[in-house]
Enzyme design. Structure first.
Site, mmCIF file in Angstrom:
data_model
loop_
_atom_site.group_PDB
_atom_site.id
_atom_site.type_symbol
_atom_site.label_atom_id
_atom_site.label_comp_id
_atom_site.label_asym_id
_atom_site.label_seq_id
_atom_site.Cartn_x
_atom_site.Cartn_y
_atom_site.Cartn_z
ATOM 1 N N LYS A 24 0.842 -1.208 0.000
ATOM 2 C CA LYS A 24 0.000 0.000 0.000
ATOM 3 C C LYS A 24 0.873 1.252 0.000
ATOM 4 O O LYS A 24 0.593 2.204 -0.742
ATOM 5 C CB LYS A 24 -0.901 -0.009 1.237
ATOM 6 C CG LYS A 24 -1.391 1.347 1.700
ATOM 7 C CD LYS A 24 -2.206 1.220 2.966
ATOM 8 C CE LYS A 24 -2.410 2.542 3.690
ATOM 9 N NZ LYS A 24 -1.239 3.049 4.412
ATOM 10 N N CYS A 122 -4.849 8.079 8.775
ATOM 11 C CA CYS A 122 -5.218 7.578 10.097
ATOM 12 C C CYS A 122 -5.048 8.639 11.177
ATOM 13 O O CYS A 122 -4.150 9.475 11.107
ATOM 14 C CB CYS A 122 -4.350 6.371 10.431
ATOM 15 S SG CYS A 122 -4.903 4.927 9.531
HETATM 16 N N1 EPU Z 1 6.448 14.409 10.508
HETATM 17 C C1 EPU Z 1 6.506 15.751 10.812
HETATM 18 N N2 EPU Z 1 6.378 16.655 9.790
HETATM 19 C C2 EPU Z 1 6.203 16.263 8.489
HETATM 20 C C3 EPU Z 1 6.144 14.875 8.191
HETATM 21 C C4 EPU Z 1 6.276 13.983 9.223
HETATM 22 O O1 EPU Z 1 6.664 16.127 11.967
HETATM 23 O O2 EPU Z 1 6.086 17.120 7.601
HETATM 24 C C5 EPU Z 1 6.546 13.425 11.601
HETATM 25 C C6 EPU Z 1 5.214 12.684 11.794
HETATM 26 O O3 EPU Z 1 4.327 13.407 12.579
HETATM 27 C C7 EPU Z 1 5.667 11.391 12.448
HETATM 28 C C8 EPU Z 1 7.037 11.152 11.797
HETATM 29 O O4 EPU Z 1 7.457 12.398 11.250
HETATM 30 O O5 EPU Z 1 5.826 11.576 13.816
HETATM 31 C C9 EPU Z 1 7.048 10.111 10.725
HETATM 32 O O6 EPU Z 1 6.084 10.391 9.727
HETATM 33 P P1 EPU Z 1 6.295 10.007 8.209
HETATM 34 O O7 EPU Z 1 6.304 11.241 7.388
HETATM 35 O O8 EPU Z 1 7.458 9.078 8.103
HETATM 36 O O9 EPU Z 1 4.973 9.200 7.907
HETATM 37 P P2 EPU Z 1 4.060 9.271 6.620
HETATM 38 O O10 EPU Z 1 4.876 9.381 5.388
HETATM 39 O O11 EPU Z 1 2.951 10.229 6.845
HETATM 40 C C10 EPU Z 1 4.139 6.714 6.114
HETATM 41 C C11 EPU Z 1 3.106 5.627 6.028
HETATM 42 C C12 EPU Z 1 2.613 5.298 7.413
HETATM 43 C C13 EPU Z 1 3.792 4.843 8.260
HETATM 44 C C14 EPU Z 1 4.872 5.932 8.269
HETATM 45 C C15 EPU Z 1 6.124 5.515 8.999
HETATM 46 C C16 EPU Z 1 2.120 6.038 3.887
HETATM 47 C C17 EPU Z 1 0.931 6.447 3.127
HETATM 48 N N3 EPU Z 1 2.009 6.082 5.212
HETATM 49 O O12 EPU Z 1 3.448 7.825 6.673
HETATM 50 O O13 EPU Z 1 1.726 4.225 7.263
HETATM 51 O O14 EPU Z 1 3.368 4.584 9.561
HETATM 52 O O15 EPU Z 1 5.233 6.285 6.921
HETATM 53 O O16 EPU Z 1 6.676 4.392 8.410
HETATM 54 O O17 EPU Z 1 3.140 5.654 3.340
HETATM 55 C C18 EPU Z 1 -0.190 2.960 7.630
HETATM 56 O O18 EPU Z 1 0.128 2.343 6.590
HETATM 57 O O19 EPU Z 1 -1.110 2.606 8.403
HETATM 58 C C19 EPU Z 1 0.552 4.155 7.969
HETATM 59 C C20 EPU Z 1 0.145 5.039 8.886
#
Ligand code: EPU
Length: 451
Positions: A24, A122
């Site tokens: 995904k 989420c």
């Molecule tokens: N963060 C910030 N600022 C930003 C971006 C992120 O502070 O601009 C923080 C977030 O708040 C969090 C941390 O950095 O505390 C990590 O967030 P990240 O950006 O890595 O997460 P994401 O890209 O939003 C993806 C997956 C998530 C998964 C995370 C970590 C997708 C669509 N989502 O989220 O997946 O948990 O990476 O591996 O790729 C899931 O599949 O259920 C899911 C939540």
């Protein structure tokens, strides 16, 4: 309470074989990447999940023709007529997924402007996008925040930049990649995330004509090119889904073979699975040849009988233990003897679901301290981000309301492991990330029904 409920008659071990398709958290980004090409792209093994539908809808609104290919799960993207969409049309997708934020770079390259609706995804904490916006500004984009969403433009084009992420964010790394590949000049990204899904996205971009070097110490260097073409790609399988079924096998004292699961991407999970007392066997894929039909690779996971053991673990960025593996595994940890410790270091509010497990008889306490490992950035910020799970606990049936995708799957596993009949509300949320999960449950012999 909603009508969207699954009745789960628990207490039966899950047994059988299921298959996972493309991850995904890669597939949706691969779809966005297709916008950057000047010729059609072809993506295989695309699961039928909600996030894919949202991205398909958004691509369609921007003039990308998306059609089903000849193989089940194959999608073809034709970006020949990329065009602007109205904010009203785009806003239909507001709140449904976090992927739209990744349209920024590709739309700025193709159209010179972009509108991004309010994001969804989420509810596991604030989930800011400050790193994304900071990076886009570094490339030369202007960003205007309005109540309806984000308006971006790049009046002077996008230019390579040197940028260090404050934290190795998956999404922000993808944002930089999808923007830098066609920005003028060289981009150097420091403190980048290097999850397998990101490496697979880099493979896709490289297939399209991009020049991307992954150096040691989380440094990625991208040399912008003026044009990219379409790709053909079979994505890495979903390692979160694979681990979720593995945890379900362990929690229900069952035996589940996950076809498609790949050892290399799941090493950290496999180590913990074995430490808890679960067993697994990896089957390598064998291509068909004359007189041999070949074999699909996968991993068989099972509970060997006897007691499970408590463990201490800490979620982290790759190659650490994924935050998305945490919730399903914690259900199995409620069955382990002793005190298990889980320190969540990626999201500040991802342990709320443990209350539901406690209502079923689990004994889980959450703490604000960084327990069991190195101090993390949430330690002094008052978030309950460490859990101590005392086990084994006999789980009993309950009425549960699913709060988010991964917690939802953990509720489902708990209901399957518990004695008695549970009602799990809000199960449609699980369709965001688990393809055909009800059919898979049936294949594994679970006693579940829609009332
Ligand atoms: N963060 C910030 N600022 C930003 C971006 C992120 O502070 O601009 C923080 C977030 O708040 C969090 C941390 O950095 O505390 C990590 O967030 P990240 O950006 O890595 O997460 P994401 O890209 O939003 C993806 C997956 C998530 C998964 C995370 C970590 C997708 C669509 N989502 O989220 O997946 O948990 O990476 O591996 O790729 C899931 O599949 O259920 C899911 C939540």
């Amino acid at each position: 309470m909603t009508d969207d409920v699954l009745v789960v008659h628990g207490g039966t071990p899950l047994e059988g074989r299921i298959r996972v398709r493309g991850a995904k958290n890669l597939v949706s980004k691969a779809m966005v990447a297709a916008l950057l090409g000047d010729s059609p792209s072809r993506l295989f093994d695309v699961p039928k999940i909600r996030d894919v539908e949202v991205v398909r809808g958004l691509l369609g609104l921007h003039g990308v023709k998306v059609t089903d290919g000849g193989e089940d799960g194959e999608l073809v993207f034709d970006p020949a007529n990329v065009e602007s969409a109205s904010t009203d049309q785009i806003n239909v997708h507001a709140g449904s997924s976090r992927i739209p934020i990744l349209f920024c770079g590709p739309l700025l390259h193709r159209l010179g402007h972009a509108f991004i609706p309010d994001l969804g995804g989420c509810h596991i904490g604030p989930r800011p996008i400050d790193f994304h916006l900071q990076a886009l500004r570094e490339f030369g984009a202007t960003v205007e925040k309005t109540p309806e969403g984000l308006h971006l433009s790049a009046p002077n084009g996008l230019h390579g930049t040197k940028f260090a992420l404050p934290y190795p964010s998956v999404g922000a790394t993808e944002q930089v990649l999808l923007t830098a590949v066609m920005a003028e000049g060289v981009t150097e990204l420091r403190n980048a995330a290097v999850e397998p899904e990101i490496i697979d996205l880099i493979c896709i971009l490289q297939k399209m004509g991009a020049i991307i070097k992954v150096h040691t110490d989380r440094v990625i260097e991208i040399q912008g090119v003026p044009k990219l073409h379409g790709y053909t790609h079979r994505p890495i399988p979903d390692r979160i889904e694979a681990a979720s079924w593995a945890a379900a096998a362990l929690a229900t004292r069952g035996h589940v073979e996950v076809l498609g699961a790949q050892q290399a991407d799941m090493m950290t999970f496999l180590n913990i699975f074995r430490s808890v007392g679960g067993e697994y066997e990896v089957t390598d894929a064998r291509p068909p040849k004359l007189g041999d039909p070949g074999q699909e690779g996968g991993i068989r996971f099972w509970h060997p009988g006897g007691e499970l053991h408590a463990v201490a673990l800490e979620t982290d960025v790759h190659p650490g233990f994924m935050t998305d593996w945490q919730q399903p595994l914690v259900v199995a940890l409620t069955q382990a003897r002793g005190l298990s410790i889980v320190h969540e270091t990626v999201y500040e509010q991802r342990l709320g679901y443990t209350e539901a497990l406690n209502s079923m008889g689990a004994n889980i306490q959450v703490y604000r301290d960084c327990l069991g490992g190195t101090p993390c950035r949430f330690g002094r910020r008052n978030f309950k981000h460490s859990a101590v799970i005392a086990g084994p606990s006999k789980l009993h049936a309950a009425d549960l309301v699913i709060p988010d995708l991964r917690a939802g799957f953990s509720h489902l596993i708990a209901a399957l492991a518990a004695e008695g009949t549970s009602r799990v509300y809000g199960v449609d949320l699980i369709n965001r990330g688990y393809e055909d999960f009800e059919a898979k449950l049936a294949d594994l012999g679970a006693h579940v029904e829609r009332p």
